[in-house]
Design an enzyme around this catalytic site. Structure first.
Site, PDB file in Angstrom:
ATOM      1  N   PRO A  67       0.749  -1.216  -0.095  1.00 24.19           N
ATOM      2  CA  PRO A  67      -0.070  -0.071  -0.116  1.00 24.19           C
ATOM      3  C   PRO A  67       0.961   1.178   0.037  1.00 24.19           C
ATOM      4  O   PRO A  67       0.400   2.366  -0.122  1.00 24.19           O
ATOM      5  CB  PRO A  67      -0.961  -0.078   1.319  1.00 24.19           C
ATOM      6  CG  PRO A  67      -0.198  -0.988   2.082  1.00 24.19           C
ATOM      7  CD  PRO A  67       0.582  -2.008   1.141  1.00 24.19           C
ATOM      8  N   ASP A  69     -11.141   2.246 -24.231  1.00 25.27           N
ATOM      9  CA  ASP A  69     -11.443   1.840 -22.614  1.00 25.27           C
ATOM     10  C   ASP A  69     -11.403   3.075 -21.917  1.00 25.27           C
ATOM     11  O   ASP A  69     -10.576   4.120 -22.427  1.00 25.27           O
ATOM     12  CB  ASP A  69     -10.571   0.768 -22.006  1.00 25.27           C
ATOM     13  CG  ASP A  69     -11.044  -0.697 -22.393  1.00 25.27           C
ATOM     14  OD1 ASP A  69     -12.069  -0.808 -22.639  1.00 25.27           O
ATOM     15  OD2 ASP A  69     -10.144  -1.359 -22.204  1.00 25.27           O
ATOM     16  N   ARG A 113      -4.582  -7.505 -20.576  1.00 23.74           N
ATOM     17  CA  ARG A 113      -5.356  -6.918 -21.853  1.00 23.74           C
ATOM     18  C   ARG A 113      -4.657  -5.809 -22.726  1.00 23.74           C
ATOM     19  O   ARG A 113      -5.084  -5.623 -23.820  1.00 23.74           O
ATOM     20  CB  ARG A 113      -6.724  -6.577 -21.083  1.00 23.74           C
ATOM     21  CG  ARG A 113      -6.634  -5.530 -20.110  1.00 23.74           C
ATOM     22  CD  ARG A 113      -8.200  -5.567 -19.505  1.00 23.74           C
ATOM     23  NE  ARG A 113      -9.203  -5.672 -20.352  1.00 23.74           N
ATOM     24  CZ  ARG A 113      -9.664  -4.211 -20.999  1.00 23.74           C
ATOM     25  NH1 ARG A 113      -8.876  -3.261 -20.708  1.00 23.74           N
ATOM     26  NH2 ARG A 113     -10.690  -4.150 -22.008  1.00 23.74           N
ATOM     27  N   GLU A 139       2.458  -8.137   8.449  1.00 28.96           N
ATOM     28  CA  GLU A 139       2.858  -6.473   8.290  1.00 28.96           C
ATOM     29  C   GLU A 139       3.731  -6.108   7.095  1.00 28.96           C
ATOM     30  O   GLU A 139       3.948  -4.944   7.054  1.00 28.96           O
ATOM     31  CB  GLU A 139       3.478  -6.137   9.530  1.00 28.96           C
ATOM     32  CG  GLU A 139       2.629  -6.168  10.922  1.00 28.96           C
ATOM     33  CD  GLU A 139       1.618  -5.511  10.730  1.00 28.96           C
ATOM     34  OE1 GLU A 139       1.463  -4.408  10.360  1.00 28.96           O
ATOM     35  OE2 GLU A 139       0.458  -5.871  11.216  1.00 28.96           O
TER      36      GLU A 139
END
Ligand code: SAM
Length: 265
Positions: free
Chosen positions: A91, A171, A156, A118
């Site tokens: 993150p 897209d 893709r 963690e």
């Protein structure tokens, strides 16, 4: 033929298999356009309990992924995929988006390291990683979902993976717009009809309508995308027309006595 080799380093290799057995990823694997392997980090442990985590130095709650099995799994995978880019899912990484997906689609391989607990010992990220990626500002329990998100979005964009009809060129996020609205049969669903223009067979009119809905929804939902890039003259003309239409609606309401001065009554 363009080809990409993916390897996910994980303590839960089974998570990946179901996803790879479906849809476009399954087809891309069958066609040899991508290869995908889940490398079990536990196979690179030296103790009889196959330990992959340990307590943090300095104390505190939670466990940390040990560096030795991860480094051994990574080095083994790199021997197989020497030109692959090594990505740590975290993150705390750069936020993954369509431009990053497009850059990664040009690589020959991607090794995706999935953390748990963690996270991984910092010395892994300091020395063995090319790129840290986050899939968004929230915290997952593990990197496997994030690795699948990256694999899916990158796959893709590999030339030949999508058939002509599935082209990625229109897209959302290709260029600076969200994609236009889509409709399929039935023509009327619960009293809501498909926009007339889509049934007209007039391809120019359909293209213009699609461009306008793409612009309108981008203005309403993601104006930041428009601010980030210069618009073409046609788009500016469409936005001006939209602004004029909104202005006429407000003016009409004003004429009826509705407006800020009348308290919206
Ligand atoms: N303690 C870490 C922190 O606060 O930065 C979070 C660890 S998280 C519970 C466990 C693992 O899930 C991470 O090592 C990473 O591999 C993965 N992960 C969690 N959220 C993620 C995200 N938004 N993007 C990518 N990977 C994520």
């Amino acid at each position: 033929m363009c080809r990409m080799d993916f390897a996910a380093l994980t303590i839960f290799p089974d998570i990946f298999k179901a996803y790879w057995e479906h849809g476009i990823l399954r087809r891309a694997i069958a066609q040899g356009r991508i290869s995908a392997t889940a490398v079990d980090i536990r196979a690179f442990t030296a103790d009889r309990h196959h330990t992959t985590d340990d307590r943090p130095f300095g104390g505190g709650c939670g466990m940390v992924m040990k560096p030795e099995p991860l480094a051994a799994a990574l080095r083994d995978t790199r021997r197989r995929l020497p030109r692959a880019v090594t990505v740590l899912l975290t993150p705390q990484g750069r936020v993954f988006d369509q431009p990053v997906a497009a850059q990664l689609a040009a690589a020959e391989g991607l090794i995706l390291i999935c953390g748990r607990y963690e996270g991984v010992d910092e010395r892994i990220s300091d020395t063995l990683i090319d790129l840290e990626l986050s899939i968004g500002d929230y915290v997952l329990t593990g990197g496997e979902l994030a690795a699948l998100v990256v694999m899916d979005a990158v796959t893709r964009l590999i030339p030949g993976v999508l058939g002509g009809e599935e082209s990625a060129a229109k897209d959302s996020f290709e260029g600076h717009l969200l994609e236009h609205a889509h409709y399929t049969r039935p023509q009327v669903f619960e009293g809501q009809a498909v926009p007339e223009v889509l049934l007209s067979g007039n391809h120019r009119a359909i293209e213009a309508w699609r461009r306008e809905t793409a612009l309108t929804r981008t203005v309403l939902r993601r104006p930041d995308l428009l601010a980030a890039r210069p618009l073409c003259a046609e788009d500016i003309a469409t936005l001006r027309e939209l602004a004029e239409r909104i202005e006429r609606i407000i003016e009409a309401q004003h004429q009826r006595g509705v407006g800020p001065l009348s308290g919206g009554q």
